[in-house]
Structures are given as structure tokens and as C-alpha cells.
Design a protein around this motif. Structure first.
Motif, mmCIF file in Angstrom:
data_model
loop_
_atom_site.group_PDB
_atom_site.id
_atom_site.type_symbol
_atom_site.label_atom_id
_atom_site.label_comp_id
_atom_site.label_asym_id
_atom_site.label_seq_id
_atom_site.Cartn_x
_atom_site.Cartn_y
_atom_site.Cartn_z
ATOM 1 N N MET A 189 0.845 -1.199 0.000
ATOM 2 C CA MET A 189 0.000 0.000 0.000
ATOM 3 C C MET A 189 0.883 1.253 0.000
ATOM 4 S SD MET A 189 -2.642 1.210 2.975
ATOM 5 C CE MET A 189 -3.514 2.769 2.885
ATOM 6 N N ASN A 190 0.606 2.168 -0.924
ATOM 7 C CA ASN A 190 1.304 3.450 -0.943
ATOM 8 C C ASN A 190 0.557 4.399 -0.001
ATOM 9 O OD1 ASN A 190 2.174 6.130 -1.580
ATOM 10 N ND2 ASN A 190 2.961 5.390 -3.540
ATOM 11 N N ILE A 191 1.063 4.520 1.224
ATOM 12 C CA ILE A 191 0.375 5.319 2.241
ATOM 13 C C ILE A 191 0.248 6.772 1.798
ATOM 14 C CG2 ILE A 191 0.555 6.220 4.588
ATOM 15 C CD1 ILE A 191 1.814 3.585 5.415
ATOM 16 N N ALA A 192 1.313 7.328 1.226
ATOM 17 C CA ALA A 192 1.282 8.720 0.801
ATOM 18 C C ALA A 192 0.205 8.951 -0.251
ATOM 19 C CB ALA A 192 2.648 9.147 0.269
ATOM 20 N N ALA A 193 0.089 8.049 -1.214
ATOM 21 C CA ALA A 193 -0.917 8.198 -2.271
ATOM 22 C C ALA A 193 -2.327 8.138 -1.702
ATOM 23 C CB ALA A 193 -0.717 7.115 -3.337
ATOM 24 N N ALA A 194 -2.549 7.213 -0.763
ATOM 25 C CA ALA A 194 -3.874 7.094 -0.158
ATOM 26 C C ALA A 194 -4.234 8.342 0.641
ATOM 27 C CB ALA A 194 -3.921 5.857 0.737
ATOM 28 N N LEU A 195 -3.281 8.879 1.365
ATOM 29 C CA LEU A 195 -3.532 10.090 2.160
ATOM 30 C C LEU A 195 -3.775 11.299 1.266
ATOM 31 C CD1 LEU A 195 -0.821 9.664 4.948
ATOM 32 C CD2 LEU A 195 -3.292 9.428 5.217
ATOM 33 N N LEU A 196 -2.993 11.440 0.204
ATOM 34 C CA LEU A 196 -3.148 12.574 -0.698
ATOM 35 C C LEU A 196 -4.507 12.517 -1.387
ATOM 36 C CD1 LEU A 196 -1.808 15.086 -1.895
ATOM 37 C CD2 LEU A 196 -0.878 13.622 -3.723
ATOM 38 N N ASP A 197 -4.927 11.325 -1.808
ATOM 39 C CA ASP A 197 -6.227 11.168 -2.460
ATOM 40 C C ASP A 197 -7.361 11.549 -1.511
ATOM 41 O OD1 ASP A 197 -7.845 10.258 -4.734
ATOM 42 O OD2 ASP A 197 -8.452 8.628 -3.395
ATOM 43 N N LEU A 198 -7.276 11.110 -0.263
ATOM 44 C CA LEU A 198 -8.299 11.447 0.730
ATOM 45 C C LEU A 198 -8.328 12.950 0.993
ATOM 46 C CD1 LEU A 198 -10.399 10.670 2.889
ATOM 47 C CD2 LEU A 198 -8.483 10.295 4.470
ATOM 48 N N ALA A 199 -7.160 13.567 1.114
ATOM 49 C CA ALA A 199 -7.095 15.005 1.371
ATOM 50 C C ALA A 199 -7.715 15.799 0.228
ATOM 51 C CB ALA A 199 -5.640 15.425 1.587
ATOM 52 N N GLU A 200 -7.446 15.385 -1.004
ATOM 53 C CA GLU A 200 -7.986 16.114 -2.143
ATOM 54 C C GLU A 200 -9.503 15.970 -2.222
ATOM 55 O OE1 GLU A 200 -4.191 16.244 -5.199
ATOM 56 O OE2 GLU A 200 -5.657 14.624 -5.437
ATOM 57 N N ASP A 201 -10.029 14.802 -1.902
ATOM 58 C CA ASP A 201 -11.480 14.620 -1.888
ATOM 59 C C ASP A 201 -12.126 15.451 -0.780
ATOM 60 O OD1 ASP A 201 -11.354 12.953 -4.024
ATOM 61 O OD2 ASP A 201 -11.693 11.094 -2.903
ATOM 62 N N THR A 202 -11.465 15.521 0.376
ATOM 63 C CA THR A 202 -12.015 16.276 1.505
ATOM 64 C C THR A 202 -12.032 17.775 1.223
ATOM 65 O OG1 THR A 202 -11.209 14.587 3.043
ATOM 66 C CG2 THR A 202 -11.763 16.739 3.974
ATOM 67 N N LEU A 203 -10.994 18.254 0.516
ATOM 68 C CA LEU A 203 -10.873 19.684 0.226
ATOM 69 C C LEU A 203 -11.461 20.078 -1.124
ATOM 70 C CD1 LEU A 203 -7.211 20.214 1.493
ATOM 71 C CD2 LEU A 203 -9.318 20.864 2.663
ATOM 72 N N SER A 204 -11.890 19.096 -1.898
ATOM 73 C CA SER A 204 -12.492 19.337 -3.225
ATOM 74 C C SER A 204 -11.560 20.118 -4.143
ATOM 75 C CB SER A 204 -13.828 20.075 -3.083
ATOM 76 O OG SER A 204 -14.730 19.341 -2.308
ATOM 77 N N MET A 205 -10.297 19.723 -4.155
ATOM 78 C CA MET A 205 -9.327 20.381 -5.027
ATOM 79 C C MET A 205 -8.096 19.499 -5.194
ATOM 80 S SD MET A 205 -7.598 23.260 -2.489
ATOM 81 C CE MET A 205 -6.279 23.591 -3.651
ATOM 82 N N THR A 206 -7.367 19.772 -6.264
ATOM 83 C CA THR A 206 -6.096 19.104 -6.486
ATOM 84 C C THR A 206 -5.014 19.857 -5.727
ATOM 85 O OG1 THR A 206 -6.782 18.360 -8.673
ATOM 86 C CG2 THR A 206 -4.414 18.377 -8.210
ATOM 87 N N LEU A 207 -4.275 19.160 -4.902
ATOM 88 C CA LEU A 207 -3.246 19.798 -4.082
ATOM 89 C C LEU A 207 -1.921 19.866 -4.836
ATOM 90 C CD1 LEU A 207 -4.024 18.164 -0.625
ATOM 91 C CD2 LEU A 207 -4.396 20.542 -1.278
ATOM 92 N N PRO A 208 -1.306 21.034 -4.898
ATOM 93 C CA PRO A 208 -0.041 21.204 -5.634
ATOM 94 C C PRO A 208 1.164 20.848 -4.770
ATOM 95 C CG PRO A 208 -0.725 23.312 -4.806
ATOM 96 C CD PRO A 208 -1.764 22.316 -4.342
ATOM 97 N N VAL A 209 1.085 19.748 -4.045
ATOM 98 C CA VAL A 209 2.171 19.343 -3.163
ATOM 99 C C VAL A 209 2.497 17.870 -3.393
ATOM 100 C CG1 VAL A 209 1.553 21.017 -1.384
ATOM 101 C CG2 VAL A 209 0.608 18.705 -1.270
ATOM 102 N N ARG A 210 3.693 17.521 -3.025
ATOM 103 C CA ARG A 210 4.091 16.121 -3.028
ATOM 104 C C ARG A 210 4.123 15.665 -1.575
ATOM 105 N NH1 ARG A 210 5.771 12.568 -6.537
ATOM 106 N NH2 ARG A 210 7.209 10.885 -5.938
#
Length: 435
Positions: A1-22
Motif C-alpha cells: 500500500m502506498n500510504i502517501a498516495a492514499a492520504l493525498l487522495d483522501l485530502a484532495e477529496d475532503t478539500l475538493s481540489m487538487t493539491l499542488p504538493v508532493r
């Protein structure tokens, strides 16, 4: 499991935007656009902070405790994020604000369980304020001021210029040093007030005495400083004695409402200054503040109020500087749009004579403070602890960006108390502010 990818996907869904961060997680996994600012999650506790307190405050708590960090320049990272939020909000006005929907909560809980981050609410950083009592009572105001200004005089000496001016400087040229810009600001205020030797002046919110001492030493006036911080009072009196100014400088450890107890008489003060103190006066109390200024001034007396403001489109239910500022830096802060402040100053009968916007000057001032902090990091940590030093790093970087992007402003407002027949004593020609 790519933990970072899962967290980033959840954050973007919660904020309704694409995050310009790695994103880089504690296990080394990464996700996000290459070359973007890297947000590093050092410990799982960061997720618990954000789950229990979604939004700015949860992220701030994780940063202050060292669970969350930015790999690289913090200012560049925040600037990139804010730019993306602005773009997203042009399409969706709620973008960038957490949307707590049942399905997202269940998804977050499930992910936290899978990565081993589920748990009870983590204790907040000790650096948070914890005020009690009635809002803007004298006791609570004193506690709010003490939380920030009684931190450590030695710490503030690391950050500020030799004048100990904790407010925006006047950067007439980009090449000015911090000390030069603060000295220029002090001269600017004194000239606007029309100070002459022997005048009586009151400095409401006198801090570490930058204006109080400067006006006494360079313009020959008698100054009563006003502060709720005992550490600041002692600091100013000590400096006044060292400079031979004890006969010209007094510092009243009182609320501005109680100045009559320190010998300030109605209608007898030639000049009043209040430099970035009005933000600490509640909306309901601001009229009391301006009425007191009007009452203390003699006819023809002048007042300069330098005060921060929030933009006109800031949410009306957040009078302060946001959850982080209100929790860690300036509890009970009230910032108003400039137009509202001007109306409140004029309400008791003061005549507005000049308003000078200084918003672009503040990022230069704050950048110099931040550089002082970073160059003295080890000493700062030794004085106030790692958490508080990280509070200040985030505060200075975020504050500079708020002024840079016009989410906050700062202005000098000059007003006069006209005489009974309307005479103001103001010069016919415009005052040469720049000298």
C-alpha cells in the motif's frame, strides 16, 4: 500500500481540489507531482491531529509538534498552496475548506486503522493559549497580552531591531535595513503628531517602548506609555533610566480605560499614538477606545493609530487572524476592514485627516524578523522551547504571506480633535511625511 498516495487522495477529496504538493509519509512512500513542494509526515500522530481537528488548527498542531514539516522553503510551500486554493475557489467557493461528509469520515477512519494511526485525541501543544473569563474583561485582556508579550524579553531582542519595534516598519527603499525602516516609521509617526519639546503624549499599547523612548529622546516630549505586560513595563523603565529619560517617561501598567489613575487628565494630552494595539480591542469595546482617545486629547490634539485590518471579503464570523493566530499568537484579536475602523475613530468626534496604507511594507519587516529567528534558531529554542520556536516560524512565514496577498493590511490613520469652533491647528500645507 502506498500510504502517501492514499492520504493525498483522501485530502484532495475532503478539500475538493487538487493539491499542488508532493506528500512523503513516515514509511518513505511518496505521491504527488514531481518538483512540487514536499509535505513530510514524520509521525502518525499528525494524522490524529488532523482527524480530530480538521482544517488549519489540526495542521498547525501537527506542525508545531514536529509531526508535519515542509521539505524546503516553508514560505514557497504556503505560497504555492494558497495560489492553488484561490484558483480552485474561483470555480468552487468552498474549495480548500474541509467538507466533513459521513462517507469521507468512514473512509478516513478506515485508512487510519489500516496504517495504524487510529487513536485518541492527541494532547495539543503546550504553546496554545487557554484563556478563561468574560471576553475582553480587564482580567482576560491582561491574560491575552501576557500570553504573547510576556514570552521572553530576551527572545524578542533576538527577533526585533534595536528599537524593539514590534510593528510594521516604513521601508522607504528596499535596501533599508530593519533598524533603518523602524527608525523611519518612528519619525513618520512623530511628524504626523506634530511633536514639539514639552508636549504631553500618551502611547497606548507601548510595548517595549520603541515609540515612547524615541519620542522622548528625539522630540523632547513627556510620554506616558500604557501596557498590560509587566515584563514590557519593566523593560521600558530600565531603558529610560539607562538613557537619562526617567523624568520624561512613565509607563502605566493599566488598561487604557483606567488612564486617569495614572495622572492622565481629560482634555490635556497633546498627542496620542496607538501602534498595532487596536487589533486587541474587541468590536464592542472599540467605541470605548476611541471615545477615551477623544476625551483625553486637548482641542487640536492629534492621534495616530497604526492598525492591521482584514480584507473586505474575509468571512464575517472570523474577526481574528484565523484559528492558528487566535490559538497561538493573539487570542481574542479583532481585525476589521479599514473602512469600519475609520468610521469608529470618527464616531466620537475625531476628524480623519490622513490614511496611509503600509501593507507592502509589512512583508519586508516580517521577512527580516524571520531571518533573525532562523539565524538565531538554537538560542531561540533554548529560550522558549522547540514548539514555541516552530510556532513563531509558522507565524512569521504565514503572516508575511497574508500581507503580500492582500488578505491582511496595515494603515496609519491620522485624526485630530477639532476645537469648539472647528479649528484643528493642522497646517494649511500637506505635512511632509517623508521628511
Amino acid at each position: 500500500m502506498n500510504i502517501a498516495a492514499a492520504l493525498l487522495d483522501l485530502a484532495e477529496d475532503t478539500l475538493s481540489m487538487t493539491l499542488p504538493v508532493r506528500l512523503r509519509a513516515w514509511d518513505g512512500s511518496e505521491a504527488g507531482p514531481p518538483g512540487a513542494p514536499v509535505l513530510v509526515i514524520h509521525r502518525k500522530r499528525a494524522l490524529r491531529h488532523i482527524m480530530w481537528q480538521p482544517g488549519e488548527l489540526g495542521v498547525a498542531r501537527a506542525y508545531v509538534q514536529g509531526d508535519l514539516d515542509v521539505d524546503g522553503d516553508l514560505g514557497d510551500g504556503l505560497r504555492t498552496l494558497w495560489s492553488a486554493v484561490r484558483d480552485a475557489r474561483s470555480v468552487d467557493g468552498d474549495a480548500g475548506r474541509p467538507r466533513i461528509r459521513p462517507r469521507l469520515v468512514l473512509r478516513a477512519v478506515g485508512l487510519a486503522i489500516r496504517v495504524g494511526a487510529i487513536g485518541r485525541r492527541p494532547a495539543p501543544p503546550a504553546a496554545e493559549s487557554n484563556l478563561t473569563g468574560d471576553l475582553h474583561s480587564k482580567e482576560r485582556d491582561r491574560a491575552a497580552i501576557s500570553h504573547h508579550y510576556d514570552l521572553s524579553n530576551d527572545f524578542y531582542e533576538l527577533i526585533l531591531d534595536p528599537n524593539m519595534a514590534y510593528s510594521s516598519g516604513f521601508h522607504r527603499t528596499p535596501e533599508m535595513t530593519l533598524e533603518e525602516a523602524q527608525t523611519a516609521k518612528l519619525h513618520l509617526i512623530c511628524r504626523k503628531l506634530g511633536l514639539e519639546p514639552g508636549m504631553r503624549m500618551v502611547d497606548i499599547g507601548s510595548g517595549w517602548g520603541s515609540l515612547t523612548l524615541f519620542a522622548a529622546e528625539h522630540y523632547g516630549v513627556h510620554v506616558t506609555g500604557v501596557t498590560l505586560s509587566s515584563e514590557q513595563r519593566d523593560f521600558v523603565l530600565k531603558r529610560a533610566a539607562e538613557r537619562g529619560l526617567s523624568d520624561q517617561v512613565d509607563v502605566s501598567l493599566r488598561h487604557f480605560r483606567d488612564l486617569s489613575e495614572s495622572g492622565v487628565r481629560d482634555g490635556q494630552i497633546d498627542a496620542i499614538a496607538s501602534v498595532e494595539m487596536g487589533e486587541h480591542v474587541g468590536d464592542d469595546e472599540y467605541t470605548v477606545f476611541t471615545e477615551a482617545i477623544h476625551r483625553y486629547l486637548r482641542p487640536g490634539g492629534r492621534v495616530v493609530i497604526q492598525q492591521m485590518s482584514r480584507s473586505n471579503d474575509a468571512p464575517g464570523d472570523r474577526p481574528g487572524g484565523g484559528p492558528f493566530i487566535e490559538t497561538y499568537i493573539a487570542p481574542d484579536m479583532h481585525m476589521k476592514p479599514l473602512a469600519k475602523t475609520i468610521g469608529l475613530i470618527a464616531e466620537p468626534g475625531l476628524e480623519i485627516r490622513d490614511v496611509q496604507a503600509m501593507r507592502e511594507h509589512y512583508p519586508q519587516t516580517v521577512t527580516a524578523w524571520a531571518e533573525n529567528l532562523e539565524s538565531n534558531w538554537a538560542t531561540a529554542v533554548n529560550l522558549v522551547g522547540e514548539e514555541m520556536a516552530r510556532v513563531w516560524r509558522l507565524y512569521l512565514v504565514g503572516g508575511s504571506l497574508a500581507f503580500e496577498e492582500n488578505r491582511m493590511g496595515v494603515d496609519q490613520i491620522l485624526a485630530v480633535k477639532p476645537g469648539a469652533t472647528g479649528t484643528s491647528g493642522m497646517p494649511a500645507e500637506p505635512i511632509a511625511w517623508l521628511g
